[in-house]
Scaffold this motif. Structure first.
Motif: not given
Length: 161
Positions: A119, A141, A157-158
């Motif tokens: 992440v 995310l 974000y992931y």
């Protein structure tokens, strides 16, 4: 192709300046300038997380901080996730794939240590890094978006591994 490895103590000051300059050049610093000292403090990141450096020959041209659960630099990671922060590339190395190599080094470490997800959070105004992450397969995310200051919004974000 840059060489990626753990930053050496003798490189900490240069790595800190690369991060501070990259963030300033792209306008991704809070108006009060409070984050500059944290970006410059690469020595602390090397002790309390993992500080990587990208080298062109023997010259540092990029950096990223790899954060694992329990590290002092965790912002949005949860158990089972590796986070990376403060990805920065020197302006003279921009456009040469150094940022991608640094992200790939993070992904390799996470996979090798058995983590299931990586992440990160990135400023909503940082278009070039966001494009890189999206091209590499990272997805939004939104439940981890947050604001460290009133003038900066960070997007989560992931990437599932």
């Amino acid at each position: 192709m840059a060489t990626i490895r753990a930053a050496l103590p003798a490189e900490h000051a240069v790595v800190g300046e690369i991060a501070a300059k990259a963030y300033a050049d792209t306008g991704n610093l809070p108006a009060d300038g409070s984050y500059v000292s944290e970006l410059r403090n690469a020595a602390d990141r090397a002790v309390r997380a993992e500080l990587l450096v990208a080298l062109d020959g023997d010259r540092p041209v990029g950096t990223v901080t790899v954060v694992r659960p329990g590290d002092a630099y965790v912002e949005i990671a949860r158990p089972g996730e590796v986070e990376f922060r403060m990805l920065a590339v020197a302006s003279e190395a921009s456009g040469r794939g150094v940022g991608r190599q640094l992200v790939e080094a993070v992904l390799e470490r996470a996979r090798g240590e058995g983590f299931g997800r990586v992440v990160l959070c990135v400023s909503e105004t940082a278009e070039s890094p966001r494009r890189l992450y999206e091209r590499m397969g990272f997805r939004r995310l939104p439940d981890r978006d947050w604001r460290p200051t009133d003038d900066i919004r960070l997007l989560g974000y992931y990437l599932d591994l």
